[in-house]
Design an enzyme around this catalytic site. Structure first.
Site, PDB file in Angstrom:
ATOM      1  N   ASP A   1       0.813  -1.225   0.000  1.00 44.32           N
ATOM      2  CA  ASP A   1       0.000   0.000   0.000  1.00 44.32           C
ATOM      3  C   ASP A   1       0.843   1.270   0.000  1.00 44.32           C
ATOM      4  O   ASP A   1       0.397   2.314   0.476  1.00 44.32           O
ATOM      5  CB  ASP A   1      -0.958   0.025   1.208  1.00 44.32           C
ATOM      6  CG  ASP A   1      -1.756  -1.248   1.368  1.00 44.32           C
ATOM      7  OD1 ASP A   1      -2.411  -1.646   0.396  1.00 44.32           O
ATOM      8  OD2 ASP A   1      -1.721  -1.844   2.456  1.00 44.32           O
TER       9      ASP A   1
ATOM     10  N   HIS B   1      -3.682  -1.775  -6.597  1.00 45.31           N
ATOM     11  CA  HIS B   1      -2.989  -0.564  -7.017  1.00 45.31           C
ATOM     12  C   HIS B   1      -4.015   0.468  -7.473  1.00 45.31           C
ATOM     13  O   HIS B   1      -4.776   0.221  -8.402  1.00 45.31           O
ATOM     14  CB  HIS B   1      -1.998  -0.865  -8.139  1.00 45.31           C
ATOM     15  CG  HIS B   1      -0.856  -1.721  -7.697  1.00 45.31           C
ATOM     16  ND1 HIS B   1       0.080  -2.244  -8.567  1.00 45.31           N
ATOM     17  CD2 HIS B   1      -0.478  -2.133  -6.463  1.00 45.31           C
ATOM     18  CE1 HIS B   1       0.971  -2.946  -7.881  1.00 45.31           C
ATOM     19  NE2 HIS B   1       0.643  -2.897  -6.617  1.00 45.31           N
TER      20      HIS B   1
END
EC number: 6.3.4.4
Length: 500
Positions: A88, A116
């Site tokens: 992340d 993503h």
């Protein structure tokens, strides 16, 4: 479908060549011809694709200053973007920006557990899980390598979503014939496995990643190439399902399930065929022709099956080594690797987190940074930047530079801390990041305290225009880890990036 070239607006590009039973091949049945066509931008196109919006690539190019362009163009022929924490970090945004300057963007490991988030030139948000982030750049070819585990329903859903929003995928995505198939039952088993572990659960995304890699390792998994042999596909799938039923009493398997799955995958096989290729040959052919390749890592080094906080890790190798095994390319061809690291630290799920902020400060970071998982939506645990873990990641991967993301999230804090040293309970310092989880739970973190800048930096585009305290924070990180920070994220948009 036989398309030789496409033109978007006024810029001709090339896309899918003739489809073939053995994958997407070039005009003479070779992969090399594919690249020749892909680069022939001045030839008359046979198909015109009209667009009412400006090209994202043109907008991006105008937004990159001279120093930024120099940074990007100096990257080696085969470069990579990898995560430095527990995922992340914002890898997708950097890949999206860099993709315009590369011929190919490739995923080498993981599966739909990699979330993503990227934005196009109009600010529209795209959450990708399997399709490489380079897909928004019209001239980029995307490769899903042999090291990736592919959930076909999820892949098709992503492709449909992209197509519905004007992003063409046909002829722009190659899926390795060696990639393993992730079935719905793998996801079901993932949940059963978590329940079985009870209090010691790992906190997976429950996307079936671990069970699919388990099938791969014990050698009863099915690969994309198996879809070309539907005469024996049912027997192989039956073996896989029977093994799962024997292992997990809660998993109910019968003839109806097998019959339904086979019928589904007959349709999937037909739809997938135009995307299938021998990507190992394809990638090496591209390298020999000096094509520029950008590798997009999923997850991050601290989740690596070997180097992460085991067992609270993923099932693949999101470190530098995974590039070679997940794409079938030699170590000697891999050049610059860019590590992506948040200006603070986050983690989803269970596992050690030495610099975690347990009080309201953690909540403030979570909401300021919108720290909720792209894949699961789960709130992320938040803490200060862990220099010890970051130095460990840099050592393993040999990063040429770093991308520090979300620096703007720290803007409202009066002071900022950096976790610079781990100490044993007796006060002695640890020399490296430990593998012992019990030790990680016992260590004391020593912090450096730096002043905050208490001002909005999201509109700044030059490093020298940042507040002095923000620059001191960036430069102190560089001093502590010995790796330069070349990219600084100060917002989610494509243009919200400072080149240092």
């Amino acid at each position: 479908m036989n398309i030789s070239t496409l033109r978007l607006d006024s810029n001709p590009i090339t896309t899918a060549t003739a489809t073939h039973r053995n994958g997407i091949l070039g005009c003479n049945g070779t992969y090399s011809c594919r690249f020749n066509q892909f680069q022939q931008r001045k030839k008359t196109p046979s198909v015109i694709v009209c667009s009412t919006k400006p090209l994202a690539s043109v907008v991006d190019h105008q937004g990159v200053n001279e120093s930024g362009l120099s940074r990007i163009e100096s990257l080696s022929q085969v470069s990579g973007v990898l995560g430095c924490q527990w995922g992340d970090e914002g890898k997708g945004k950097l890949v999206d920006i860099l993709a315009k300057h590369f011929d190919i963007v490739a995923r080498c490991q993981g599966g739909a557990n990699a979330g993503h988030t990227i934005y196009n030139s109009e600010g529209k948000k795209f959450a990708l899980h399997l399709v490489p982030s380079g897909i928004l750049n019209e001239e980029t070819l995307c490769v899903i390598g042999n090291g990736v585990v592919v959930h076909l329903p999820g892949l098709f859903k992503e492709i449909d979503g992209l197509e519905a929003n004007g992003v063409s995928c046909q002829g722009r995505i190659l899926v390795s014939d060696r990639a393993h198939l992730l079935f719905d039952f793998h996801q079901e088993i993932d949940g059963l496995r978590e329940a079985e572990l009870a209090k010691s659960f790992i906190g997976t995304t429950k996307r079936g990643i671990g069970p699919c890699y388990s099938s791969k390792v014990i050698r009863n998994g099915l690969r994309v190439s198996d879809l070309r042999h539907m005469d024996i596909f049912p027997q192989k799938l039956d073996l896989l399902l029977s093994d799962a039923a024997a292992r997990f009493p809660g998993f109910k398997y019968g003839p109806d399930m097998l019959r339904e799955e086979v019928e589904r995958y007959k349709k999937f096989a037909e739809r997938l065929e135009p995307f299938v290729a021998d990507t190992v040959h394809f990638m090496n052919d591209a390298i020999s022709q000096k094509k520029k390749i950008l590798v997009e890592g999923g997850q991050a080094t601290m989740l690596d099956i070997d180097f992460g906080t085991y067992p609270f890790v993923t099932s693949s190798s999101p470190s530098a080594g995974g590039i070679c095994t997940g794409l079938g390319i030699a170590p000697r061809v891999v050049g610059d690797l860019v590590g992506v690291v948040k200006a603070y630290t986050t983690r989803v799920g269970s596992g050690p987190f030495p610099t975690e902020i347990m009080d309201k400060g953690g909540d403030l970071l979570r909401f300021a940074g919108q720290e909720f998982g792209t894949t699961t939506g789960r709130p992320r645990r938040c803490g200060w930047l862990d220099i010890v873990a970051l130095r460990f990641c840099c050592q393993i991967n040999g990063f040429a530079s770093l991308n520090l993301t979300k620096l703007d999230v720290l803007s409202d804090l009066p002071e900022i801390q950096l976790g610079v040293t781990y100490r044993h309970p007796d006060g002695s310092a640890l020399n490296s990041f430990p593998s012992d989880l019990r030790l990680l739970e016992q260590i004391k973190v020593e912090y450096e305290v730096l002043p905050g800048w208490k001002s909005d930096i999201s509109s700044i585009r030059k490093y020298t225009d940042l507040p002095k305290a923000a620059r001191e924070y960036v430069e102190r990180i560089e001093e502590l880890i010995g790796v330069p920070i070349h990219y600084i994220g100060i917002g989610p948009g494509r243009d919200a990036l400072i080149y240092k």
